[in-house]
Design a protein around this motif. Structure first.
Motif, PDB file in Angstrom:
ATOM      1  N   PRO A 200       0.824  -1.216   0.000  1.00  0.00           N
ATOM      2  CA  PRO A 200       0.000   0.000   0.000  1.00  0.00           C
ATOM      3  C   PRO A 200       0.856   1.262   0.000  1.00  0.00           C
ATOM      4  CG  PRO A 200      -0.874  -1.592   1.571  1.00  0.00           C
ATOM      5  CD  PRO A 200       0.435  -2.143   1.088  1.00  0.00           C
ATOM      6  N   VAL A 201       0.324   2.312  -0.629  1.00  0.00           N
ATOM      7  CA  VAL A 201       1.029   3.583  -0.748  1.00  0.00           C
ATOM      8  C   VAL A 201       0.699   4.462   0.460  1.00  0.00           C
ATOM      9  CG1 VAL A 201       1.381   5.638  -2.166  1.00  0.00           C
ATOM     10  CG2 VAL A 201       0.894   3.431  -3.255  1.00  0.00           C
ATOM     11  N   PRO A 202       1.699   4.888   1.255  1.00  0.00           N
ATOM     12  CA  PRO A 202       1.426   5.773   2.396  1.00  0.00           C
ATOM     13  C   PRO A 202       0.799   7.081   1.945  1.00  0.00           C
ATOM     14  CG  PRO A 202       3.637   4.837   2.547  1.00  0.00           C
ATOM     15  CD  PRO A 202       3.115   4.499   1.182  1.00  0.00           C
ATOM     16  N   GLY A 203       0.041   7.704   2.829  1.00  0.00           N
ATOM     17  CA  GLY A 203      -0.691   8.910   2.470  1.00  0.00           C
ATOM     18  C   GLY A 203       0.165  10.139   2.272  1.00  0.00           C
ATOM     19  N   ASP A 204       1.393  10.155   2.838  1.00  0.00           N
ATOM     20  CA  ASP A 204       2.219  11.360   2.733  1.00  0.00           C
ATOM     21  C   ASP A 204       3.171  11.347   1.546  1.00  0.00           C
ATOM     22  OD1 ASP A 204       3.839   9.361   3.671  1.00  0.00           O
ATOM     23  OD2 ASP A 204       4.835  10.576   5.207  1.00  0.00           O
ATOM     24  N   VAL A 205       3.078  10.333   0.687  1.00  0.00           N
ATOM     25  CA  VAL A 205       3.951  10.246  -0.483  1.00  0.00           C
ATOM     26  C   VAL A 205       3.517  11.278  -1.517  1.00  0.00           C
ATOM     27  CG1 VAL A 205       4.632   8.797  -2.434  1.00  0.00           C
ATOM     28  CG2 VAL A 205       4.561   7.836  -0.129  1.00  0.00           C
ATOM     29  N   THR A 206       4.481  12.032  -2.050  1.00  0.00           N
ATOM     30  CA  THR A 206       4.175  13.069  -3.048  1.00  0.00           C
ATOM     31  C   THR A 206       4.821  12.792  -4.398  1.00  0.00           C
ATOM     32  OG1 THR A 206       6.086  14.414  -2.395  1.00  0.00           O
ATOM     33  CG2 THR A 206       4.000  14.814  -1.231  1.00  0.00           C
ATOM     34  N   HIS A 207       5.873  11.952  -4.435  1.00  0.00           N
ATOM     35  CA  HIS A 207       6.629  11.712  -5.658  1.00  0.00           C
ATOM     36  C   HIS A 207       7.010  10.234  -5.759  1.00  0.00           C
ATOM     37  CE1 HIS A 207       7.005  16.053  -5.399  1.00  0.00           C
ATOM     38  NE2 HIS A 207       7.562  16.096  -6.603  1.00  0.00           N
ATOM     39  N   VAL A 208       7.366   9.843  -6.966  1.00  0.00           N
ATOM     40  CA  VAL A 208       7.915   8.506  -7.199  1.00  0.00           C
ATOM     41  C   VAL A 208       9.249   8.658  -7.916  1.00  0.00           C
ATOM     42  CG1 VAL A 208       6.771   8.179  -9.442  1.00  0.00           C
ATOM     43  CG2 VAL A 208       7.443   6.184  -8.083  1.00  0.00           C
TER      44      VAL A 208
ATOM     45  N   LEU B  46      10.650   3.985  -5.962  1.00  0.00           N
ATOM     46  CA  LEU B  46      10.996   4.727  -4.754  1.00  0.00           C
ATOM     47  C   LEU B  46       9.856   5.673  -4.398  1.00  0.00           C
ATOM     48  CD1 LEU B  46      14.688   5.709  -5.649  1.00  0.00           C
ATOM     49  CD2 LEU B  46      13.900   3.700  -4.374  1.00  0.00           C
ATOM     50  N   LEU B  47       9.277   5.494  -3.238  1.00  0.00           N
ATOM     51  CA  LEU B  47       8.224   6.388  -2.772  1.00  0.00           C
ATOM     52  C   LEU B  47       8.868   7.526  -1.984  1.00  0.00           C
ATOM     53  CD1 LEU B  47       5.505   3.818  -1.670  1.00  0.00           C
ATOM     54  CD2 LEU B  47       5.699   5.074  -3.819  1.00  0.00           C
ATOM     55  N   LEU B  48       8.572   8.761  -2.400  1.00  0.00           N
ATOM     56  CA  LEU B  48       9.300   9.915  -1.891  1.00  0.00           C
ATOM     57  C   LEU B  48       8.360  11.007  -1.385  1.00  0.00           C
ATOM     58  CD1 LEU B  48      11.778  10.195  -4.906  1.00  0.00           C
ATOM     59  CD2 LEU B  48      12.189   8.996  -2.742  1.00  0.00           C
ATOM     60  N   ARG B  49       8.898  11.835  -0.494  1.00  0.00           N
ATOM     61  CA  ARG B  49       8.204  13.029  -0.007  1.00  0.00           C
ATOM     62  C   ARG B  49       9.047  14.252  -0.339  1.00  0.00           C
ATOM     63  NH1 ARG B  49       8.299  13.732   5.203  1.00  0.00           N
ATOM     64  NH2 ARG B  49       9.922  12.182   5.611  1.00  0.00           N
ATOM     65  N   GLU B  50       8.366  15.366  -0.580  1.00  0.00           N
ATOM     66  CA  GLU B  50       9.061  16.630  -0.700  1.00  0.00           C
ATOM     67  C   GLU B  50       8.839  17.388   0.602  1.00  0.00           C
ATOM     68  OE1 GLU B  50       8.103  19.029  -4.135  1.00  0.00           O
ATOM     69  OE2 GLU B  50      10.226  19.019  -4.650  1.00  0.00           O
ATOM     70  N   VAL B  51       9.741  18.301   0.929  1.00  0.00           N
ATOM     71  CA  VAL B  51       9.649  18.971   2.223  1.00  0.00           C
ATOM     72  C   VAL B  51       9.589  20.470   2.068  1.00  0.00           C
ATOM     73  CG1 VAL B  51      10.835  17.128   3.448  1.00  0.00           C
ATOM     74  CG2 VAL B  51      12.178  18.991   2.466  1.00  0.00           C
TER      75      VAL B  51
ATOM     76  N   ASP C  35      10.715  29.960  17.664  1.00  0.00           N
ATOM     77  CA  ASP C  35      12.159  30.018  17.490  1.00  0.00           C
ATOM     78  C   ASP C  35      12.717  28.735  16.923  1.00  0.00           C
ATOM     79  OD1 ASP C  35      12.425  32.581  18.408  1.00  0.00           O
ATOM     80  OD2 ASP C  35      12.648  31.970  20.503  1.00  0.00           O
ATOM     81  N   GLU C  36      11.881  27.745  16.668  1.00  0.00           N
ATOM     82  CA  GLU C  36      12.368  26.438  16.251  1.00  0.00           C
ATOM     83  C   GLU C  36      12.121  26.222  14.767  1.00  0.00           C
ATOM     84  OE1 GLU C  36      11.816  21.743  17.499  1.00  0.00           O
ATOM     85  OE2 GLU C  36      10.919  23.335  18.681  1.00  0.00           O
ATOM     86  N   LEU C  37      13.105  25.703  14.076  1.00  0.00           N
ATOM     87  CA  LEU C  37      12.983  25.457  12.641  1.00  0.00           C
ATOM     88  C   LEU C  37      12.341  24.095  12.432  1.00  0.00           C
ATOM     89  CD1 LEU C  37      13.761  26.865   9.994  1.00  0.00           C
ATOM     90  CD2 LEU C  37      15.754  25.385   9.932  1.00  0.00           C
ATOM     91  N   ILE C  38      11.203  24.037  11.786  1.00  0.00           N
ATOM     92  CA  ILE C  38      10.458  22.799  11.567  1.00  0.00           C
ATOM     93  C   ILE C  38      10.453  22.496  10.081  1.00  0.00           C
ATOM     94  CG2 ILE C  38       8.237  21.631  11.858  1.00  0.00           C
ATOM     95  CD1 ILE C  38       9.594  22.308  14.456  1.00  0.00           C
ATOM     96  N   ILE C  39      10.560  21.233   9.735  1.00  0.00           N
ATOM     97  CA  ILE C  39      10.513  20.816   8.335  1.00  0.00           C
ATOM     98  C   ILE C  39       9.290  19.944   8.137  1.00  0.00           C
ATOM     99  CG2 ILE C  39      11.728  19.620   6.494  1.00  0.00           C
ATOM    100  CD1 ILE C  39      14.299  20.370   7.798  1.00  0.00           C
ATOM    101  N   LYS C  40       8.405  20.352   7.230  1.00  0.00           N
ATOM    102  CA  LYS C  40       7.134  19.659   7.016  1.00  0.00           C
ATOM    103  C   LYS C  40       7.018  19.195   5.571  1.00  0.00           C
ATOM    104  CE  LYS C  40       4.645  22.404  10.470  1.00  0.00           C
ATOM    105  NZ  LYS C  40       3.497  23.312  10.696  1.00  0.00           N
ATOM    106  N   PRO C  41       6.224  18.139   5.313  1.00  0.00           N
ATOM    107  CA  PRO C  41       6.038  17.693   3.936  1.00  0.00           C
ATOM    108  C   PRO C  41       5.217  18.686   3.134  1.00  0.00           C
ATOM    109  CG  PRO C  41       4.646  16.457   5.427  1.00  0.00           C
ATOM    110  CD  PRO C  41       5.540  17.306   6.280  1.00  0.00           C
TER     111      PRO C  41
END
Length: 440
Positions: A289-297, A390-395, A402-408
């Motif tokens: 199954p393909v995870p829901g947060d995947v944006t690219h292949v 390859l199942l990939l995410r972009e960020v 004050d905190e640097l957060i990285i999100k999909p």
């Protein structure tokens, strides 16, 4: 205990370094990677902060804040106002250009790695006492013999080959018995044949070392020499994994690019195990199954293979990842060749999906194959196994207090970099807060 690095340093309004990682204990290469046990590779494009990270560990650059320790011994701690001088850190640094003293002979360059006769070695005495000049020369000759430099003692750096210069620089570094070895793109100045030979020698010479960090922009060097790889971009850690695992499952679009994946497309999920590659007009089916947060292949250029003769566009059976009905063209593409590029032992084929009618779905794909695989005629169709996708995410990088957060996110990586640059230029990223988190 390994090396712990958690630092922040702003170099300009447009670039800041925020690094947080720990190295594993020695013996990691037991996974069969063949790399140096305990060697961490830092993989990233030019200008991403790789060399600056090494310079902070070595004490050449001072972070604005954070902590650096080696096997529990603190080298830098801004909160405790600890900042050991470089000569007291017991860190060996092999510079990219080797940094040999041009007016010193080989023997003099190597003994320069010691603190000198009558003075302690690297801030500590040898066997509880100072080292004499004679002892320094004897120790240097031992390293000359180990590195195959006997007979070159009186030569100057400009009389040596690139490989000989590198071995002198390595001997000068190791004679101090450093606790940590830092290698800054050590093979970049060598030709291909000498580069591969020196890599094999490195594997032999450093195989018993527990703490080695090597900076490189070459995925081949990282794969061959390192038990673990840390991917870096824009002064940030994108992820860190055992080498084979990182290449097999990069997880992020940028990491896939750094590991050499040429074919990457945004996707639309069409089923539990089905996706549609928007840039190629290509339906793909996976084995899970393909995870829901995947944006690219991603599809690596070497993972394509000629489709079975006569199979037609209706892929069937297990090759497509499960039962199919007639007319479902999963994981197959009819190719329209746009360019051929021949290398000594490989052939590169650039192509588009011949069945794609929409210009937006006619993105270029790469297929690479060995000249010795017996592919004498261009196949009509190519196939990619489901397990090779390859199942990939972009960020996206955003501020949260004050905190640097990285999100999909689903937008292009260039937009992410533009966002970072824009925030830095306008001074919107704060540097007084806690060190940012890594993506992984």
């Amino acid at each position: 205990m390994g090396i712990r690095v958690s630092i922040r340093k702003r170099f300009s309004r447009s670039f800041s370094l925020e690094i947080n990682f720990e190295t594993a204990d020695s013996g990691l290469a037991a996974d069969g990677s063949g790399g140096i046990a305990g060697c961490l590779g830092i993989l990233g494009a030019s200008g991403c902060g790789k060399s600056m990270t090494l310079k902070c560990i070595a004490g050449i650059e001072t972070p604005d804040e954070g902590h650096i320790s080696v096997n529990g011994r603190v080298l830098f701690d801004s909160s405790k106002k600890i900042n050991l001088k470089p000569q007291l850190r017991r860190v060996g640094y092999l510079f990219q250009n080797y940094a040999l003293f041009p007016r010193m002979t080989v023997l003099e360059n190597i003994t320069a790695g010691l603190s000198g006769a009558g003075r302690p070695l690297a801030g500590r005495s040898l066997a509880g006492r100072s080292m004499t000049k004679g002892e320094a020369k004897k120790k240097a000759r031992d390293w000359l013999e180990q590195f195959g430099l006997i007979g070159l003692e009186r030569r100057y750096p400009n009389q040596l080959s690139g490989g000989q210069q590198q071995r002198v620089a390595l001997a000068r570094m190791l004679i101090r018995e450093p606790e940590v070895i830092l290698l800054d793109e050590p093979f970049s100045a060598l030709d291909t044949n000498l580069r591969e030979l020196m890599q094999l020698q490195f594997l032999e010479l450093l195989k018993t070392r527990s703490d080695v960090i090597m900076v490189t922009h070459s995925r081949d060097e990282a794969y061959r020499l390192c038990a673990e790889v840390l991917a870096m971009d824009g002064g940030r850690v994108l992820g860190k994994k055992p080498t084979k695992e990182l290449f097999a499952n990069p997880g992020l679009v940028r990491i896939a690019q750094l590991t050499g994946c040429k074919n990457i497309s945004p996707i639309k999920k069409t089923g539990e195990r089905e996706i549609y590659a928007l840039d190629w007009g290509l339906p793909l089916r996976l084995s899970a199954p393909v995870p829901g947060d995947v944006t690219h292949v991603g599809i690596r250029a070497h993972d394509f293979a000629p489709a079975a003769p006569g199979a037609g566009p209706a892929a069937g059976g297990e090759n497509a990842g499960g039962p199919e009905t007639a007319g479902e063209p999963f994981n197959r593409v009819r190719i329209a060749v746009t360019q051929l590029s021949e290398e000594p032992f490989e052939q590169a084929v650039l192509f588009t999906n011949a069945d794609a009618k929409n210009p937006a779905e006619q993105g270029t794909l790469w297929w690479k194959y060995s000249k010795y695989m017996g592919c004498n005629t261009m196949p009509e169709q190519l196939f990619v196994p489901p397990e090779s996708l390859l199942l990939l995410r972009e960020v996206d990088i955003k501020d949260k207090g004050d905190e640097l957060i990285i999100k999909p996110r689903k937008n292009k990586l260039s937009e992410m970099l533009d966002l970072v640059n824009e925030k830095n230029i306008h001074g919107e990223i704060e540097t007084s807060g806690p060190i940012g988190k890594e993506v992984w």
